[in-house]
Scaffold this active site. Sequence first.
Site, PDB file in Angstrom:
ATOM      1  N   SER A 296       0.814  -1.220   0.000  1.00  0.00           N
ATOM      2  CA  SER A 296       0.000   0.000   0.000  1.00  0.00           C
ATOM      3  C   SER A 296       0.849   1.272   0.000  1.00  0.00           C
ATOM      4  O   SER A 296       1.900   1.333   0.645  1.00  0.00           O
ATOM      5  CB  SER A 296      -0.891   0.005   1.241  1.00  0.00           C
ATOM      6  OG  SER A 296      -1.507   1.266   1.366  1.00  0.00           O
TER       7      SER A 296
ATOM      8  N   THR B  69      -8.805  -2.082   4.495  1.00  0.00           N
ATOM      9  CA  THR B  69      -8.869  -2.512   3.100  1.00  0.00           C
ATOM     10  C   THR B  69      -9.205  -3.996   3.045  1.00  0.00           C
ATOM     11  O   THR B  69      -9.451  -4.634   4.082  1.00  0.00           O
ATOM     12  CB  THR B  69      -7.559  -2.147   2.361  1.00  0.00           C
ATOM     13  OG1 THR B  69      -7.748  -2.387   0.963  1.00  0.00           O
ATOM     14  CG2 THR B  69      -6.368  -2.944   2.849  1.00  0.00           C
TER      15      THR B  69
ATOM     16  N   LYS C 191     -13.309  -5.049   5.013  1.00  0.00           N
ATOM     17  CA  LYS C 191     -14.225  -3.896   5.047  1.00  0.00           C
ATOM     18  C   LYS C 191     -15.613  -4.233   5.591  1.00  0.00           C
ATOM     19  O   LYS C 191     -16.295  -3.368   6.112  1.00  0.00           O
ATOM     20  CB  LYS C 191     -14.362  -3.289   3.652  1.00  0.00           C
ATOM     21  CG  LYS C 191     -13.149  -2.460   3.244  1.00  0.00           C
ATOM     22  CD  LYS C 191     -13.357  -1.774   1.908  1.00  0.00           C
ATOM     23  CE  LYS C 191     -12.092  -1.059   1.502  1.00  0.00           C
ATOM     24  NZ  LYS C 191     -12.178  -0.392   0.209  1.00  0.00           N
TER      25      LYS C 191
ATOM     26  N   ASP D 110     -14.686   5.840   0.958  1.00  0.00           N
ATOM     27  CA  ASP D 110     -14.451   5.417  -0.431  1.00  0.00           C
ATOM     28  C   ASP D 110     -15.453   6.079  -1.378  1.00  0.00           C
ATOM     29  O   ASP D 110     -15.093   6.506  -2.480  1.00  0.00           O
ATOM     30  CB  ASP D 110     -14.620   3.890  -0.564  1.00  0.00           C
ATOM     31  CG  ASP D 110     -13.356   3.144  -0.173  1.00  0.00           C
ATOM     32  OD1 ASP D 110     -12.263   3.735  -0.249  1.00  0.00           O
ATOM     33  OD2 ASP D 110     -13.468   1.959   0.198  1.00  0.00           O
TER      34      ASP D 110
ATOM     35  N   ALA E 136     -15.529  -2.128  -4.027  1.00  0.00           N
ATOM     36  CA  ALA E 136     -15.355  -0.807  -4.647  1.00  0.00           C
ATOM     37  C   ALA E 136     -16.560  -0.478  -5.520  1.00  0.00           C
ATOM     38  O   ALA E 136     -17.035   0.665  -5.551  1.00  0.00           O
ATOM     39  CB  ALA E 136     -14.068  -0.780  -5.470  1.00  0.00           C
TER      40      ALA E 136
END
Length: 512
Positions: free
Chosen positions: A249, A301, A305, A341, A369
Amino acid sequence: MLLCGLNSTNESVNHKHSARICVPVCEKDLDALRSACQRALEWADLIELRLDCLAAIPEQLPDVARPVILTLRPAEQGGHRNLTREERQRFWSSIAPQGETVWWDIEGDLAQDLAPDWSRTIVSHHDFSGVPDDLEQIYERLARTPAAVLKISVQANDIVDCIRIFNLLDRARNDGRELIAIAMGNAGIATRILGPSRGSFLTYGALDDQSATAPGQVNARKLRSLYHLDTIDDETMICGLIGLPVMHSVSPHIHNAAFVSEGVNGVYLPFEVQNAEQFFKRMVHPRTRELNWNLRGLSVTAPHKQAVMHCLDWIDADAKEIGAVNTVVIENERLLGYNTDAAGFIEPLQKRFGSLTDARVAIIGAGGAARAAIWALKRQSANVTLFARDPNRLRPLADLFEIACTSLADASFVGYDLVINATPLGSGTHINESPATREQLAGSRCVYDLIYNPVETRLLLEAKEAGCETLGGLEMLIAQAEKQFELWTGKNFSEGLSQMKTDLVRVLRENP
Ligand code: NAP
């Protein structure tokens, strides 16, 4: 034998930095050792000469402009050389103490047989398989020697293994003993970064990304320039990213830079977490945790989540609707959950297009996502169609948000204002893949790839060739991080944004 007159610097071991970094150098020959020592000088307060790495131990070692630690680690304790106990004893007995800038790291099993200069001796114990049940007894055994510094280095198989290491550091502080305590492996990285602020005599930092001499050893340059080791103290606000995997990350580059630019005493670390529930219970929740630390916030992440939602005291209404939490705030005794997000996803679109009302939008992918993206687009009254390969994920998600859906196979995006990639195609092991070809994209206006590494994906190249506008995932990454930072600190870092974006593109290009 060796080391007649090894010249180490006259500087005391208390170097100019508040946290000591020791850079181990492990080389096969003297020329390479000399050059590695030279490179280590930039970040090291001490240099560990790993004599077990040398093909032959020479009469004289190179002069080193730092205090040094001499180590001759046998293979069965993680070293690079097969050595009998007698050979190890003979080696240490044959060299004379070298003065106050040369330390000896002697394994605990040998300590009773030797009579070194205890004021310059580190007596050590290593376990590469896990955290032994008798860790505290091992500490007590080492503490019975007169060695100036004790060292215990064990393998963390899970992040909760860090608890015993931090607690051991607290104990050594109370006992008035100098201790280096490390949990090796990615799950133990917190002990390497936070160790010195909790009393560890030093932390080890690798010469570069390829030269770690133990699992999880962080590059020394990153310890200082990314994690700002010297500014971490008891008051430092600790934040981090939980996920699996997590080491790739770039979020530490965003938040640590923001802490500096906004003048906040904070640090942001990667936390490799396998079991979110255990981590929250034993390390996070103020009512149940077994560790006293100044933890303020977490980014979350994949794959946690949704799992973290069961560990929180309160969840923001938007995050509940989205069905995922990517941000946790630790407020007094409570854990609060948010989703940044969705807002991070929509912000770059609004900046570019203004209103999205009635825009025709295609989303490819039916994971986390995609969920946040659909939720945010519906809020903007966009007209969304979902494309995914697996009908068992496609249909329920489309039904949940009451949007159209269609199979990804043979999709055409003619007439769409926006095509969004919310799959991993184009990154990691899928780097050369794309969820759509230029032929499929022809006739659409803009392609938005949520992937940010690489900065330019195969999909975006196809989109450009099809004559579409393009948008990568980096702006979303920064925008969602900005909102997290605000939740933790009450500050925003919009001033430093353009510099941050330039730095991130450089980091991503240098470390693809
Ligand atoms: P996820 O929950 O694992 O979902 C991934 C989706 O992609 C699933 O629907 C999966 O379908 C689909 N998929 C995987 N491989 C595929 C393939 N070969 N062909 C077609 N579809 C495939 O992941 P996520 O959290 O939603 O993340 C998706 C992407 O967005 C990742 O690349 C991530 O890095 C990126 N992302 C970026 C940001 C940012 O800030 N820029 C934020 C979040 C996510 P199946 O169910 O059939 O496997």
